[in-house]
Design a protein around this motif. Structure first.
Motif, mmCIF file in Angstrom:
data_model
loop_
_atom_site.group_PDB
_atom_site.id
_atom_site.type_symbol
_atom_site.label_atom_id
_atom_site.label_comp_id
_atom_site.label_asym_id
_atom_site.label_seq_id
_atom_site.Cartn_x
_atom_site.Cartn_y
_atom_site.Cartn_z
ATOM 1 N N ARG A 186 0.824 -1.207 0.000
ATOM 2 C CA ARG A 186 0.000 0.000 0.000
ATOM 3 C C ARG A 186 0.857 1.255 0.000
ATOM 4 O O ARG A 186 0.528 2.262 -0.649
ATOM 5 N N TRP A 187 1.948 1.220 0.743
ATOM 6 C CA TRP A 187 2.832 2.383 0.807
ATOM 7 C C TRP A 187 3.481 2.661 -0.553
ATOM 8 O O TRP A 187 3.558 3.812 -0.992
ATOM 9 N N HIS A 189 2.359 1.971 -3.510
ATOM 10 C CA HIS A 189 1.350 2.543 -4.409
ATOM 11 C C HIS A 189 1.111 4.011 -4.079
ATOM 12 O O HIS A 189 1.032 4.862 -4.985
ATOM 13 N N PHE A 190 1.022 4.319 -2.795
ATOM 14 C CA PHE A 190 0.794 5.702 -2.350
ATOM 15 C C PHE A 190 1.963 6.595 -2.748
ATOM 16 O O PHE A 190 1.768 7.714 -3.245
ATOM 17 N N THR A 193 1.974 7.310 -6.632
ATOM 18 C CA THR A 193 0.837 7.981 -7.274
ATOM 19 C C THR A 193 0.417 9.286 -6.607
ATOM 20 O O THR A 193 -0.414 10.011 -7.161
ATOM 21 N N ASN A 194 0.985 9.592 -5.460
ATOM 22 C CA ASN A 194 0.536 10.756 -4.705
ATOM 23 C C ASN A 194 1.699 11.716 -4.464
ATOM 24 O O ASN A 194 2.806 11.287 -4.128
ATOM 25 N N GLY A 197 2.883 11.485 -1.026
ATOM 26 C CA GLY A 197 3.583 10.213 -0.869
ATOM 27 C C GLY A 197 5.009 10.281 -1.385
ATOM 28 O O GLY A 197 5.931 9.745 -0.762
ATOM 29 N N GLN A 201 8.259 9.770 0.802
ATOM 30 C CA GLN A 201 9.226 8.760 0.387
ATOM 31 C C GLN A 201 10.639 9.333 0.394
ATOM 32 O O GLN A 201 11.600 8.676 0.805
#
Length: 330
Positions: A186-187, A189-190, A193-194, A197, A201
């Protein structure tokens, strides 16, 4: 803009209020500070300033290791200047030091802000652990008088309560470990795409740079030496005044811990909170509150003058430093 102005106004009012409270409760006047300044041994004060600058240099060298783990090499001149600019900024706007440090390196060494900010977070975590060790050491060497002074009615919680808290913490960590793969997917993907995020990161890459430090023993040594320098700076200031020159090393440790907590408060350079906490620590060692507040004011003023002078010079120097490409991520 309005939000920033409001935040600055609140912190300024808090600083003024805490400083007024510290002065009023000790019936202190500026003339008293001037008279005490005449009795100071300025050789010790000069020594304390030199030690303070050494501590900032050690912090810059330690920071270089974290940046080097991400394959960035800005050079000591740029990191040292950035550290001093960060402290300078904290005396102007609370909590702006970390942002200013990273902004300075982005300007002078072309290091992405979010990456260097992650390393600063790592530094803060390491410093927090160091402070926890220091607090623990202070309580060990000074527990009985501290307990009588601060916690006269303190009793440890029942053993069953402590065991329950420990069991709950272990269970929580166990669940995180079991579900770690789901969290990771989930992390990722976040982060991909964000916009937020991606920013987080970058922070995490900086934070995790500690795992890739080339020489961990040197990093640990720098961390220890930074705290040793902080202690030496505090104790030499105690030696500079006749009324505090006979205090023990353990007293210097207590003053350092209280001063560190004071500097961490959300006011410009810990103004007000530092004065109250350090004065309380000194009065704990039977120094009259008025004299204790004078010492706290002088200690803080010395640090403030040092940072404003050398931080200001560092800010000016950055205008003349050519931008350097500090490195490329591998």
């Amino acid at each position: 803009m309005i939000k920033a102005l409001l935040k600055y106004s609140i912190s300024s009012l808090l600083a003024i209020g805490l400083l007024y409270w510290a002065f009023s409760k000790s019936d202190l006047h500026w003339a008293d500070i001037y008279q005490s300044a005449l009795t100071a041994n300025y050789q010790w004060i000069i020594v304390s300033i030199v030690i303070a600058l050494i501590s900032h240099l050690l912090r810059a060298l330690r920071w270089e290791q974290l940046l080097g783990a991400m394959h960035y090499s800005p050079g000591t001149t740029r990191t040292f200047s950035a550290v001093l600019i960060g402290y300078f900024a904290n005396f102007i706007v609370p909590r702006m030091g970390e942002v200013s440090r990273c902004g300075s390196l982005q300007k002078t060494a072309n290091i992405p802000f979010e990456k260097s900010f992650g390393t600063v977070i790592t530094e803060r975590i390491v410093d927090l652990l160091g402070l926890a060790v220091l607090v623990g050491l202070t309580f060990i060497v000074e527990w009985k008088p501290i307990q009588q002074f601060l916690f006269p009615n303190f009793h440890l919680p029942p053993t069953i309560m402590l065991a329950g808290i420990a069991a709950g913490g272990i269970t929580f960590l166990g669940l995180i470990w079991i579900l770690r793969d789901r969290f990771l997917v989930r992390w990722q993907h976040f982060a991909a795409t964000n916009k937020v995020g991606k920013l987080l990161q970058g922070w995490f890459v900086g934070i995790l740079s500690i795992k890739e430090v080339e020489n961990p023993s040197k990093f640990i040594l720098y961390t220890i030496l930074i705290w040793v320098a902080y202690f030496a700076n505090t104790y030499t200031l105690l030696l500079a005044f006749p009324i505090s020159s006979s205090l023990s090393l353990s007293a210097g440790l207590t003053v350092l811990v209280m001063g560190t907590f004071g500097m961490a408060t959300p006011t410009q350079g810990g103004i007000g909170a530092y004065h109250s906490l350090v004065a309380s620590a000194l009065s704990f060692y039977l120094i009259p509150l008025k004299d204790a507040t004078i010492l706290a004011t002088f200690f803080h003023g010395t640090q403030m003058a040092t940072i404003l002078l050398f931080g200001g010079l560092s800010f000016i120097i950055t205008f003349f430093l050519p931008q350097k490409n500090a490195g490329i991520e591998s």
